[in-house]
Design a protein around this motif. Structure first.
Motif: not given
Length: 208
Positions: A150-177
């Motif tokens: 999948f493709f995604g993005a990781e957004l760091f909270l450096g603007a709020f004073g927490f550069p070591n904390i991030s939020l992540q979102g993504g969407y793609g495909l999965t295959a399972a056997y």
């Protein structure tokens, strides 16, 4: 016969030196000529486009929530481009039928673009899940191998004073056997993070 006057010779010698001074100055190499005062060198400026929040977390372990198959795990950025994910899954239930679940997933993250507080990436993962049962009647366990991309993005909270904390979102495909007690192959969509009001996904990382 004219008498020699020392004063006249001194005047002639000084006049000759004054006339030859420009010619002699032209022959002096530029390396030894007196240089004019120049301003001190300035530090090169760093443009905002070259900044990346990854610079502050390279070499640090990021703990957080990842995918449904391996919700708890760590992310480790090797450099600006490449990171490694290792996720785990486990559960135990008791009742009429004792059951347990164990899972492991390994993923590779490749950064596609860097911004001041975020990184856009592509991720590929491979996981294994085992479910076992223990009850009065013998029940075979199941094994599942799954792959995600999948493709995604990781957004760091450096603007709020927490550069070591991030939020992540993504969407793609999965295959399972799945194997054991019947085999099946399933392919569908994949999301990275927690369901948020059934409209999106959200994961997080805390880098230490």
């Amino acid at each position: 016969m004219l008498k020699r006057n020392p004063f006249i010779f001194m005047v002639i010698a000084l006049a000759g030196l004054c006339l030859n001074a420009p010619v002699m100055a032209q022959g002096i190499p530029s390396s030894i000529q007196p240089s004019q005062d120049s301003p001190p060198p300035t530090e090169p400026t760093v443009s905002s486009s070259s900044l990346s929040p990854i610079d502050g977390v390279i070499g640090h372990w990021g703990f957080g929530y990842f995918t449904e198959d391996a919700p708890i795990g760590v992310r480790y950025w090797l450099d600006r481009k490449l990171a490694v994910d290792i996720g785990f899954d486990g559960a135990i239930s008791s009742g009429n039928l004792e059951a347990y679940r164990l899972g492991l997933e390994v993923g590779a993250v490749y950064a596609l673009a860097h911004y001041h507080y975020s990184v856009v990436f592509a991720r590929a993962g491979l996981g294994y899940l085992h479910q076992g049962f223990d009850g009065p009647q013998p029940t075979p366990g199941s094994h599942q191998i799954n792959g995600t991309a999948f493709f995604g993005a990781e957004l760091f909270l450096g603007a709020f004073g927490f550069p070591n904390i991030s939020l992540q979102g993504g969407y793609g495909l999965t295959a399972a056997y799945s194997g054991g007690g019947g085999s099946a192959f399933i392919m569908g969509t994949s999301s990275a993070g927690l369901n948020v009001a059934a409209t999106g996904t959200l994961g997080f990382h805390i880098y230490l």
